[in-house]
Write an enzyme that holds these catalytic residues in place. Structure first.
Site, PDB file in Angstrom:
ATOM      1  N   HIS A  32       0.859  -1.190   0.000  1.00 16.25           N
ATOM      2  CA  HIS A  32       0.000   0.000   0.000  1.00 16.25           C
ATOM      3  C   HIS A  32       0.892   1.235   0.000  1.00 16.25           C
ATOM      4  CE1 HIS A  32      -3.220   2.771   0.824  1.00 16.25           C
ATOM      5  NE2 HIS A  32      -2.644   3.152   1.945  1.00 16.25           N
ATOM      6  N   LYS A  70      -0.387  10.876   1.121  1.00 17.19           N
ATOM      7  CA  LYS A  70       0.496  10.297   0.090  1.00 17.19           C
ATOM      8  C   LYS A  70       0.055  10.726  -1.315  1.00 17.19           C
ATOM      9  CE  LYS A  70      -0.268   6.077   1.423  1.00 17.19           C
ATOM     10  NZ  LYS A  70      -1.145   6.319   2.588  1.00 17.19           N
ATOM     11  N   ASP A  99      -1.978   4.015  -4.539  1.00 19.17           N
ATOM     12  CA  ASP A  99      -2.712   3.139  -3.629  1.00 19.17           C
ATOM     13  C   ASP A  99      -2.114   1.735  -3.558  1.00 19.17           C
ATOM     14  OD1 ASP A  99      -4.883   2.798  -1.754  1.00 19.17           O
ATOM     15  OD2 ASP A  99      -5.703   1.387  -3.206  1.00 19.17           O
ATOM     16  N   ARG A 153      17.619  15.252  12.721  1.00 19.54           N
ATOM     17  CA  ARG A 153      17.795  16.616  12.212  1.00 19.54           C
ATOM     18  C   ARG A 153      19.113  16.796  11.473  1.00 19.54           C
ATOM     19  NH1 ARG A 153      16.154  20.869  16.808  1.00 19.54           N
ATOM     20  NH2 ARG A 153      16.439  22.226  14.992  1.00 19.54           N
TER      21      ARG A 153
END
Length: 314
Positions: free
Chosen positions: A139, A160, A178, A243
């Protein structure tokens, strides 16, 4: 799939059927190797790879044609006595009467192609490598960004498809939305869309979009190798996100390690732009430049320099 039936192979490769056995829908081919039976036509049947498709090209055909009639019968009868999937004759060469005779007796299939032997063998091996490759469906959304295949994953509703739509507007291409069918082809993994939903996208609040019709053929692509996985997740205030980028993360798909990033999503963040930057940065890493390591090296050099200056003053 771990096999392809002979009737499916004949259809996909558009092969001419000279004689058809009555069980072609049950004959299973589960290896991408082929065999050119030159040694068998010469009478050597030790280590005969009979489970492979048998390809007869110019060399095999003209050698067989030069044999005595009785020898022809003996060699072909013995060859066809093995449970070979089929014999494929290249270059549109004629099938010998002896072949057709024993194909009928032993219930073996004889096929023909117009391609040269080398070209057909390459075509056949590529086809078998593809259909026999390990496969899974995941998916997510697969897009091509700056020539790199980016698989976007994450929970439903994280954005998405919306991110992919923004990337398409920026000139990148959609492969699958999908559902992404992924195959391992040698040491790479390749993603595509199921045929029924290819080039379609679902956007909540709008519905189904045909990306090819909306944005043109340049906005879609049939398949792409997957170079990076980007997982989108809802921003978690209690989670510590990377980061700097020194700690590289990978995910494994069909036994292949793929670089992975986790990108937190919240209002105000331009996720599509971040995906673009991630693709560019990953390309730089592939080419040997890592910005995080470069900055770390500069900081280290500066610290060493200050230590030396401090000792000089001392």
């Amino acid at each position: 799939m771990d096999y392809v039936t002979l009737d499916k192979l004949i259809e996909d490769l558009n092969l001419e059927t000279i004689y058809c056995a009555d069980n072609i829908n049950k004959v299973k081919i589960n290896k991408s190797d082929v065999n050119r039976p030159g040694l068998q036509l010469a009478g050597y049947f030790d280590y005969f790879a009979y489970e492979r498709l048998q390809i007869i090209g110019n060399v095999e055909w003209y050698y067989f044609d030069s044999l005595d009639e009785q020898v022809k019968l003996e060699r072909i009868e013995k060859m066809f006595s093995y449970p070979i999937p089929a014999v494929v004759i290249a270059r549109d060469l004629e099938a010998f009467p002896e072949m057709i005779q024993f194909a009928k007796e032993k219930n073996r299939t004889i096929l023909r192609t117009e391609y040269s032997t080398t070209k057909f063998v390459n075509l056949l091996i590529n086809y078998l490598d593809d259909v026999l490759a390990p496969e899974i469906t995941v998916h997510g959304v697969l897009v091509e960004v700056y020539g790199m295949g980016i698989l976007l994953t994450g929970k439903s509703g994280v954005g998405k498809s919306e991110t992919a739509l923004e990337l398409i507007k920026r000139g990148h291409r959609l492969i699958a939305d999908d559902a992404v069918e992924i195959k391992r082809v040698e040491d790479d993994i390749r993603g595509t869309a199921p045929e029924i939903i290819r080039h379609f996208m679902e956007i909540r609040g709008i519905g189904i979009l045909d990306i090819e019709r909306l944005y043109g053929v340049g906005a879609v692509k049939k398949w792409e190798f997957i170079d990076m996985v980007i997982e989108l997740e809802f921003w978690d205030e209690n989670k510590e996100y990377d980061r700097i980028g020194l700690d590289e993360e990978y995910t494994e798909i069909l036994g292949i390690k793929i670089p992975k990033l986790v990108i937190p999503v919240r209002p105000g963040r331009n996720t599509a732009m971040i995906v673009e930057v991630a693709a560019r940065n990953n390309r730089q890493k592939i080419l040997g430049y890592n910005a995080a390591k470069e900055l770390g090296e500069r900081v280290k050099n500066e610290i060493d320099k200050r230590k030396k200056d401090y000792h000089k003053v001392d």
